[in-house]
Design a protein around this motif. Structure first.
Motif, mmCIF file in Angstrom:
data_model
loop_
_atom_site.group_PDB
_atom_site.id
_atom_site.type_symbol
_atom_site.label_atom_id
_atom_site.label_comp_id
_atom_site.label_asym_id
_atom_site.label_seq_id
_atom_site.Cartn_x
_atom_site.Cartn_y
_atom_site.Cartn_z
ATOM 1 N N GLU A 90 0.825 -1.218 0.000
ATOM 2 C CA GLU A 90 0.000 0.000 0.000
ATOM 3 C C GLU A 90 0.859 1.269 0.000
ATOM 4 O O GLU A 90 0.449 2.309 -0.515
ATOM 5 N N LEU A 93 1.354 2.546 -3.474
ATOM 6 C CA LEU A 93 0.231 3.304 -4.039
ATOM 7 C C LEU A 93 0.192 4.723 -3.462
ATOM 8 O O LEU A 93 -0.015 5.705 -4.190
ATOM 9 N N LEU A 94 0.412 4.837 -2.147
ATOM 10 C CA LEU A 94 0.404 6.174 -1.534
ATOM 11 C C LEU A 94 1.522 7.036 -2.135
ATOM 12 O O LEU A 94 1.318 8.214 -2.452
ATOM 13 N N ARG A 97 0.531 8.197 -5.634
ATOM 14 C CA ARG A 97 -0.428 9.311 -5.610
ATOM 15 C C ARG A 97 0.292 10.621 -5.287
ATOM 16 O O ARG A 97 0.017 11.657 -5.885
ATOM 17 N N ARG A 107 -15.040 9.763 -7.029
ATOM 18 C CA ARG A 107 -15.632 8.423 -6.930
ATOM 19 C C ARG A 107 -17.139 8.512 -7.159
ATOM 20 O O ARG A 107 -17.915 8.655 -6.205
ATOM 21 N N ARG A 136 -12.872 13.068 -2.879
ATOM 22 C CA ARG A 136 -12.032 12.729 -1.722
ATOM 23 C C ARG A 136 -10.650 13.378 -1.875
ATOM 24 O O ARG A 136 -9.997 13.183 -2.910
ATOM 25 N N TYR A 143 -3.214 9.726 6.107
ATOM 26 C CA TYR A 143 -2.450 8.742 5.333
ATOM 27 C C TYR A 143 -1.029 9.246 5.062
ATOM 28 O O TYR A 143 -0.157 8.475 4.666
ATOM 29 N N ASP A 250 -12.256 7.502 1.917
ATOM 30 C CA ASP A 250 -11.924 6.092 1.674
ATOM 31 C C ASP A 250 -13.013 5.193 2.265
ATOM 32 O O ASP A 250 -13.545 4.292 1.605
ATOM 33 N N ILE A 289 -12.492 1.342 -6.917
ATOM 34 C CA ILE A 289 -12.342 1.776 -5.515
ATOM 35 C C ILE A 289 -12.000 0.613 -4.584
ATOM 36 O O ILE A 289 -11.611 0.830 -3.454
HETATM 37 C C1 COI Z 1 -3.709 2.981 0.253
HETATM 38 C C2 COI Z 1 -5.015 2.318 0.175
HETATM 39 C C3 COI Z 1 -4.989 0.883 0.079
HETATM 40 C C4 COI Z 1 -6.157 3.169 0.256
HETATM 41 C C5 COI Z 1 -7.507 2.695 -0.110
HETATM 42 O O1 COI Z 1 -8.117 1.840 0.494
HETATM 43 C C6 COI Z 1 -8.190 3.354 -1.213
HETATM 44 O O2 COI Z 1 -7.668 4.299 -1.795
HETATM 45 O O3 COI Z 1 -9.318 2.957 -1.528
#
Ligand code: COI
Ligand code: NAI
Ligand code: MG
Length: 372
Positions: A90, A93-94, A97, A107, A136, A143, A250, A289
């Motif tokens: 994860e 991904l953070l 972004r 979303r 969002r 985060y 989220d 999502i």
């Molecule tokens: C860093 C994630 C896994 C965040 C998440 O759950 C999302 O963006 O839907």
């Protein structure tokens, strides 16, 4: 000759490759029918797949490719097999972004097909007509705040920082979206201003932005805990634009996915600005999502619609191809409405059907060919 648009594909982990494959197949149909839209796909690793290959969830090479691309299509990351708190999928991904500076995550929550209303766990009269877009904030809040892991002292801590600048830009984007509706849509901001200092900053900043720059728009406030109740009791009260921070957005958007019937249905687009409002390059990352669903990976039963609709958002926001995006949305609707399969549309198991991922993908591609 048409300029080639580069799409970076990041399949990620578990169901990730299954769903990005579906979306790429659909985009290839668009390309086939619209020779003026030349697409080049370039695949890179992220998350656990990148940890296994390179020892890190996101490499500099992947970041560079994403920054240079016209758009990025992500599957999902994570899984129980990556347990090191200092090297989690994860985090990749953070970091992506943040590196792409995609601070706005859109979303949409609505019915891809009206016939889906019967799949909702909510009563039809409660669920029908729901149509809002969760905006969002994506690169701030808890985060990304400083944190302290439990290092054996039995204490851990996360912080939840926000600045006026971060809130102002997302408030303006939400207002811009609301103004695109005819009549302009109401904006509902979700927070926990009765407890959190960061939420009070959000309220003060949004009130100022809307009063000074968008006095014609309605801005409502709703505490996040009672908003979670409204999502199941009277979700239409949220219709319009729902503006909220990273963590609340989220959580509430996963809850909202139950309205149309499955987490597998909802797409998202993350942007570094509003393409129509700036001459600067706007980065765009699209992804469903949901997460990597390790419980159903590799069985061919994943619902690919959230990712296919994310490809539609990619065409809309990154490639300036709204007609082609609409054609994908229409093809998905036709497949969900297809009464030839047991009289109830083509559904994967999460919606109570028996269709496989490949069946849905093939059917969407066939419908799309007819529409384009
Ligand atoms: C860093 C994630 C896994 C965040 C998440 O759950 C999302 O963006 O839907
Ligand atoms: N953007 C991302 O990559 C995200 C990654 N994750 C990660 O995913 C992993 C699993 O997390 P969970 O909490 O289980 O959430 P999840 O979203 O992966 O799955 C929750 C439930 O929904 C089902 N589901 C999800 N997507 C589906 C689809 N397309 N079709 C049919 N059913 C679907 C799953 O089978 C599961 O029962 C974790 O490692 C988590 O960190 C979670 C959320 C977002
Ligand atoms: Mg999530």
């Amino acid at each position: 000759m048409a300029a080639t648009k580069k799409i970076v594909v990041l399949p990620g982990d578990h169901i990730g490759p299954e769903i990005t494959n579906s979306a790429v197949e659909v985009l290839k149909v668009v390309e086939k029918r619209r020779p003026e839209l030349k697409l080049e796909f370039e695949e890179h690793k992220i998350g656990g797949a990148s940890i296994d290959a390179f020892g890190t969830p996101l490499t500099d090479e992947t970041i560079k490719a994403c920054l240079e691309a016209d758009g990025v299509l992500l599957g999902s990351v994570g899984g129980p097999e990556w347990t090191d708190p200092n090297c989690r999928p994860e985090q990749g991904l953070l970091k992506l972004r943040k590196s792409m500076n995609v601070w706005a995550n859109l979303r949409p929550c609505n019915f891809a097909s009206e016939s889906l209303v019967k799949c909702s766990p909510l009563r039809e009269e409660v669920a029908k007509g729901v149509d809002f877009c969760v905006v969002r904030e994506l690169t701030g809040g808890c985060y990304f705040g400083d944190r302290k892991e439990d290092t054996g002292d039995g204490k851990a801590c996360d912080t939840w920082p926000y600045s006026v600048e971060e809130v102002t830009r997302i408030a303006r984007l939400a207002a811009w979206l609301a103004k695109r509706s005819n009549p302009p849509a109401p904006v509902t901001m979700l927070d926990k201003a009765n407890v959190l200092a960061s939420s009070r900053l959000w309220r003060k900043t949004c009130t100022k932005v809307f009063k000074e720059e968008f006095p014609e728009l309605t801005l409502n406030f709703q505490l996040i805990d009672s908003a979670a109740m409204l999502v199941v009791k009277s979700p239409r009260t949220l219709n319009g634009v729902v503006l909220t921070d990273n963590l609340f957005g989220d959580i509430i958007s996963d809850e909202c996915s139950c309205i149309p019937g499955s987490l597998g249905l909802l797409p998202s687009a993350s942007l570094s600005g509003v393409p129509q409002e700036t001459s600067e390059k706007v980065h765009c990352l699209v992804e469903p999502i949901h997460g990597s669903a390790p419980d159903i990976a590799g069985k061919g039963i994943v619902n690919p619609i959230g990712t296919i609709l994310s490809a539609s958002l990619l065409l809309r926001w990154a490639l300036n191809a709204p007609a082609e995006a609409q054609a994908i949305d229409d093809a998905v609707r036709k497949v969900l409405d297809d009464k030839s399969i047991g009289g109830r549309g083509l559904y994967t198991r999460d919606l109570g059907g028996e269709a496989m991922t490949a069946d849905i993908t093939k059917a969407v591609c066939e419908e799309l060919e007819k529409l384009l």
